[in-house]
Motif scaffolding. Sequence first.
Motif, PDB file in Angstrom:
ATOM      1  N   ALA A 122      12.081 122.827  63.032  1.00 14.09           N
ATOM      2  CA  ALA A 122      12.263 122.221  61.711  1.00 14.09           C
ATOM      3  C   ALA A 122      13.579 122.668  61.080  1.00 14.09           C
ATOM      4  N   GLN A 123      13.910 123.947  61.222  1.00 15.46           N
ATOM      5  CA  GLN A 123      15.145 124.465  60.638  1.00 15.46           C
ATOM      6  C   GLN A 123      16.382 123.796  61.211  1.00 15.46           C
ATOM      7  N   GLN A 125      16.679 120.829  62.469  1.00 11.99           N
ATOM      8  CA  GLN A 125      16.803 119.471  61.939  1.00 11.99           C
ATOM      9  C   GLN A 125      17.309 119.474  60.501  1.00 11.99           C
ATOM     10  N   HIS A 126      16.769 120.374  59.674  1.00  9.89           N
ATOM     11  CA  HIS A 126      17.176 120.423  58.268  1.00  9.89           C
ATOM     12  C   HIS A 126      18.622 120.888  58.111  1.00  9.89           C
ATOM     13  N   ASN A 148       6.141 116.231  64.056  1.00  9.70           N
ATOM     14  CA  ASN A 148       7.498 116.431  63.528  1.00  9.70           C
ATOM     15  C   ASN A 148       7.617 115.782  62.149  1.00  9.70           C
ATOM     16  N   ALA A 150       9.545 116.683  59.769  1.00 11.10           N
ATOM     17  CA  ALA A 150      10.919 116.719  59.250  1.00 11.10           C
ATOM     18  C   ALA A 150      11.639 115.389  59.459  1.00 11.10           C
ATOM     19  N   GLU A 151      11.280 114.659  60.513  1.00  6.67           N
ATOM     20  CA  GLU A 151      12.015 113.436  60.860  1.00  6.67           C
ATOM     21  C   GLU A 151      12.016 112.434  59.710  1.00  6.67           C
ATOM     22  N   LEU A 154      14.082 113.628  56.622  1.00  2.00           N
ATOM     23  CA  LEU A 154      15.530 113.615  56.813  1.00  2.00           C
ATOM     24  C   LEU A 154      16.083 112.203  56.937  1.00  2.00           C
TER      25      LEU A 154
END
Length: 328
Positions: A122-123, A125-126, A148, A150-151, A154
């Motif tokens: 996650a980190q 990606q962010h 996932n 985060a996708e 984002l």
Amino acid sequence: MLGGLGLSPDHESVYRLLVARMTAGSAELADALRLPVATVDAALSHLLAYGLVTRTPDAEFSAAPPAVALGALISERRDALRSAELALVTLAEEHRGATAGRSISELIEVVTGVDAIQHRFAQVQHAARTQVRTFVTAPFVAVPPGANRAETVLIDRGIGYRVVLERAVLTEPGAVAETIESLGNGVQVRVVESLPLKLVLADAELGLVPLTVGLGGEPGAVLLHRSGLLAALDALFEIVWQRAYPLEVTALNGLIDADDPGADTRTPTELDRRILALLLAGFTDQVVATQLDLSLRTLQRRLRHLMDLAGVETRMQLGWYAARHNWA
């Protein structure tokens, strides 16, 4: 709903009730909400500090107008987020400068355990400012299909996603549904026969490479900062991406009855088009039949019908005809 403004469920419940009643005492609020008076008093103190509640001359409480009070809180949060974003840019530049003289041990971090890998996944990606690129292979160890979160967040922020799937991934439970959802969200997805490794890249700054897990061993991964190794993985992704086959929603999404008596047998049905798209992507008959919930016999019967429609004798000829006439 107001948790993003720093309000707990109890704070929100008290405020909402005050908005509805205009004024009320703590005992009245506690009775209506079936909460201890001490809990309501603590919530009122918090709301007073936030400017969401005021005291009335008769020692009761009144809700401040939401448009004014909540609007001010939202503006403060926006300003704080803007400041945090500026700090992120500054810190990222400082970090980039610091890595120039770092040793190999400082540029490579070993991460061990499912929870730690999920956190780093996650980190990474962010940390992306423009795009996230990934290689996805089977089996799934730390981040299964649908995990996932985060996708989507984002993508809403304007981060682009490019994903290359190993063909075997689409035979895993839940993988097709997640791929369809990702395509619908604007993720670019391509497929290849096989991939050499799992990979997540945030721009050209960070990379996460899961390690092979031995029998009974704990999963691990390597977090890479900007380095020659990360640049090599960046180049590898682009080479594989150029050679991969693009996947479209129409090739995967939904099913229709191939035996619909009302269907026009002189043209390919939507199911026929999905069959052709998957076969042109290189999937075997058995995989296509499984993904589309068809028997192998039904799939082969549909292909024979398409070959008759096209007036061809081989599947290679059918593929050529389908591509030329936009059947897939």
